[in-house]
Design an enzyme around this catalytic site. Sequence first.
Site, PDB file in Angstrom:
ATOM      1  N   ASN A 186       0.837  -1.210   0.000  1.00 60.13           N
ATOM      2  CA  ASN A 186       0.000   0.000   0.000  1.00 60.13           C
ATOM      3  C   ASN A 186       0.871   1.259   0.000  1.00 60.13           C
ATOM      4  OD1 ASN A 186      -2.390  -1.428   0.115  1.00 60.13           O
ATOM      5  ND2 ASN A 186      -2.776  -1.047   2.276  1.00 60.13           N
TER       6      ASN A 186
ATOM      7  N   ARG B 177      -9.847  -3.722 -15.114  1.00 63.12           N
ATOM      8  CA  ARG B 177      -8.720  -4.572 -14.704  1.00 63.12           C
ATOM      9  C   ARG B 177      -9.131  -6.023 -14.902  1.00 63.12           C
ATOM     10  NH1 ARG B 177      -5.332  -1.058 -11.857  1.00 63.12           N
ATOM     11  NH2 ARG B 177      -6.376   0.505 -10.569  1.00 63.12           N
TER      12      ARG B 177
ATOM     13  N   HIS C 269     -14.888  -3.816  -1.081  1.00 56.91           N
ATOM     14  CA  HIS C 269     -14.829  -3.090  -2.359  1.00 56.91           C
ATOM     15  C   HIS C 269     -16.199  -2.680  -2.883  1.00 56.91           C
ATOM     16  CE1 HIS C 269     -13.678  -2.685  -6.751  1.00 56.91           C
ATOM     17  NE2 HIS C 269     -12.703  -2.022  -6.164  1.00 56.91           N
TER      18      HIS C 269
ATOM     19  N   TYR D 148     -11.691  -9.671  -3.185  1.00 56.88           N
ATOM     20  CA  TYR D 148     -12.423  -8.426  -2.975  1.00 56.88           C
ATOM     21  C   TYR D 148     -13.894  -8.734  -2.734  1.00 56.88           C
ATOM     22  CZ  TYR D 148      -8.482  -5.841  -5.148  1.00 56.88           C
ATOM     23  OH  TYR D 148      -7.259  -5.305  -5.452  1.00 56.88           O
TER      24      TYR D 148
ATOM     25  N   HIS E  44     -14.566   3.438 -15.722  1.00 54.21           N
ATOM     26  CA  HIS E  44     -14.418   2.613 -14.525  1.00 54.21           C
ATOM     27  C   HIS E  44     -15.671   1.777 -14.278  1.00 54.21           C
ATOM     28  CE1 HIS E  44     -13.907   2.214  -9.981  1.00 54.21           C
ATOM     29  NE2 HIS E  44     -12.763   1.768 -10.443  1.00 54.21           N
TER      30      HIS E  44
ATOM     31  N   ARG F 289      -4.509   2.430 -13.803  1.00 48.54           N
ATOM     32  CA  ARG F 289      -3.157   2.564 -13.263  1.00 48.54           C
ATOM     33  C   ARG F 289      -2.544   1.236 -12.831  1.00 48.54           C
ATOM     34  NH1 ARG F 289      -3.673   6.681  -9.585  1.00 48.54           N
ATOM     35  NH2 ARG F 289      -2.847   8.287 -10.951  1.00 48.54           N
TER      36      ARG F 289
END
Length: 709
Positions: free
Chosen positions: A50, A380, A597, A473, A440, A410
């Site tokens: 992190n 992703r 998440h 997640y 997204h 990213r």
Amino acid sequence: MRNSKYADPGFYSNRELSWVLFDKRVLSEAMDKHNPLFERLKFLSITASNLDEFFMVRVASLKDMVGAGYDKPDIAGMTPEVQLKELYKATHELVEKQYAAYNGELLPKLLQNGLRVISKHEKLTEQEGAYADQFFEENVYPVLTPMAVDSSRPFPLIRNKSLNIGALVTKKNGDGELEFATVQVPSVLPRIVQLPSEDENEKVVILLEEVIERNIRKLFLNYDIVCAYPFRIMRNADFSLEEDEAEDLLKEIEKQLKKRQWGQAIRLEVEKGIDDRLLRIISEELSISEEEIYRIAGPLDLTFLMKMYGLPGFEHLKERGYAAPQAVPELPSDCDIFEQIRKGDILLHHPYESFTPVVDFIRQAARDKDVLAIKQTLYRVSGNSPIIAALAQAAENGKQVSVLVELKARFDEENNIVWAKMLEKAGCHVIYGLVGLKTHSKITLVVRREEDGIRRYVHLGTGNYNDATAKLYTDVGLLTCSPSIGEDATAVFNMLSGYSEPLLWNKLSLAPLWLKDRFLYLIDREKDNALAGRGGHIIAKVNSLCDKDIIAALYEAAEAGVKIELIVRGICCLKTGLPGIGDNITVRSIVGNFLEHCRIFYFENDGKPEYYCASADWMPRNLERRVEIMFPVEKPELRTRLMEILSMQLRDNVKAHVLMPDGSYEKVNRRGKEAVNAQQEFGRRAVQAAKENCEVSESRVFIPETHHE
């Protein structure tokens, strides 16, 4: 900023310092003696990874602002320069706590439980040393590239995040002049080296850099080694694209990715006690300032602990949760997924329920002769994605396949470029995101020809189409063939491919078009109900909360008497306990074995409650600079399930941390109360539901009677 009495910066916390508090909450799990020992190792590893990303992106961005003379304050009234100063102080303190946990608590506990970690090669026994030396000769030496620095050889380029050993050396029979030399610890070799043990009940390990340091003289045969210490640097990995000027976005991103390895150095980690002369050479060559140097009392880069977590033989020191994601009761194996969706909307709760139905949704569509088109957004995806394979298969089967691959995701840019090229080769129509916006949203549309005409099937989710992270997640997804949502889904893809925005929408709310306004309307509606004496209640579960307009609206609603319960995993710029608001707003953060998440929203709406799920957090970037989707959940049974998720997390007193009025977070005091661990309970319920569904299925099997003579 909306016109509000809450415009003053004193009502808000700084986003970056709030993130540090989040990493401290993860660290508190590494220090929690109630957690199994190897789970504590995992949490400590997560704090390190992190922190790496935080420096490469957030700290790097602040440094860029300071360098450009940008001094506009944030919502908490802090300029970039002030933020950097405070962050250096907070992150140095965080690193000290990380290593206090590692050295003071975890290493002794590992030794007690049969894992001896040799922290310094000088502590090796004669037998262990001989093995380490042989291992070096056979496995490590051939891979290394030692580099000396002198008048003919300049200081080498040190790669981002690479672990290196720096040394001061003098030429044998020379004049004693100190020279700098370095060798990179190869990432292609395992960092944890297991040594033979005389005790069959004990495993012995040493880190690769210690083996190299022990044998470093073999790399510089013409030199005497004065000293050798490990060091590691972090570079600016945040790149900005002039998209309007980039003729080919794909090529431009590929070019920028190469620069990421050589961006400006922004953090230097060295071993505590490093020779001052060696440190001076490294820091001067990398232009590192004193506050950017982190003197580490232990091994650099604690992410190796995730590999240690995977060592065999220590399963008894790990969390014994449910074995694996469970089958979704409404979607038995080998079922016709389209037939099941036609019976009614289906809610998926990952990772407690399997992600397989989402993959099967695409796979069945790829094979189904009646499916005409598949459209999907990808942000992703995993390294060996079955969804990508199914999309390619669909195109080869003659389906119309359109995929939006977000190249600007990213740290997944490289992966996504590979997939984009592969999909194009298979015949898919690939869209590379929109200029200036990240896409997204998580949406899939399947268009199918049926007896009564065209029917649209849609999957909407809060998480990525990534079968690997879907096991780690927590997310929710909705499978539906609602005509109104199907119409909206078509409009979404038409907008993404041609930016043709429809005149009206049925059910979906989109950012950056009007999702933020929708949220503000829903919050204000609760406020108006409370002011009219009808009460009001909002429950929101998000990853981050730092949008000033949303926070001000929440303050106003709470002041009017709305009860607001927030479950915010990470960054939270909202404060609690403000005058006039008191306990009307509560904030809790859950840090558990799975990364929280999903984004779920409940608005009481004067007894006609509304439930929504979304891909977006309450952050300016999500609401103003990304393509995001919020979708309603309307089927009563599914609403009940969403409320169960929210209620269980609000009752969690094992993994929940509560935001206090002074800005700190405290674990819930559960003295005298029964322990409630929401994640464990969701796992238990998923197992129970799958078991009950299996029993029902078996009870429906009819066995024909056989004739006995």
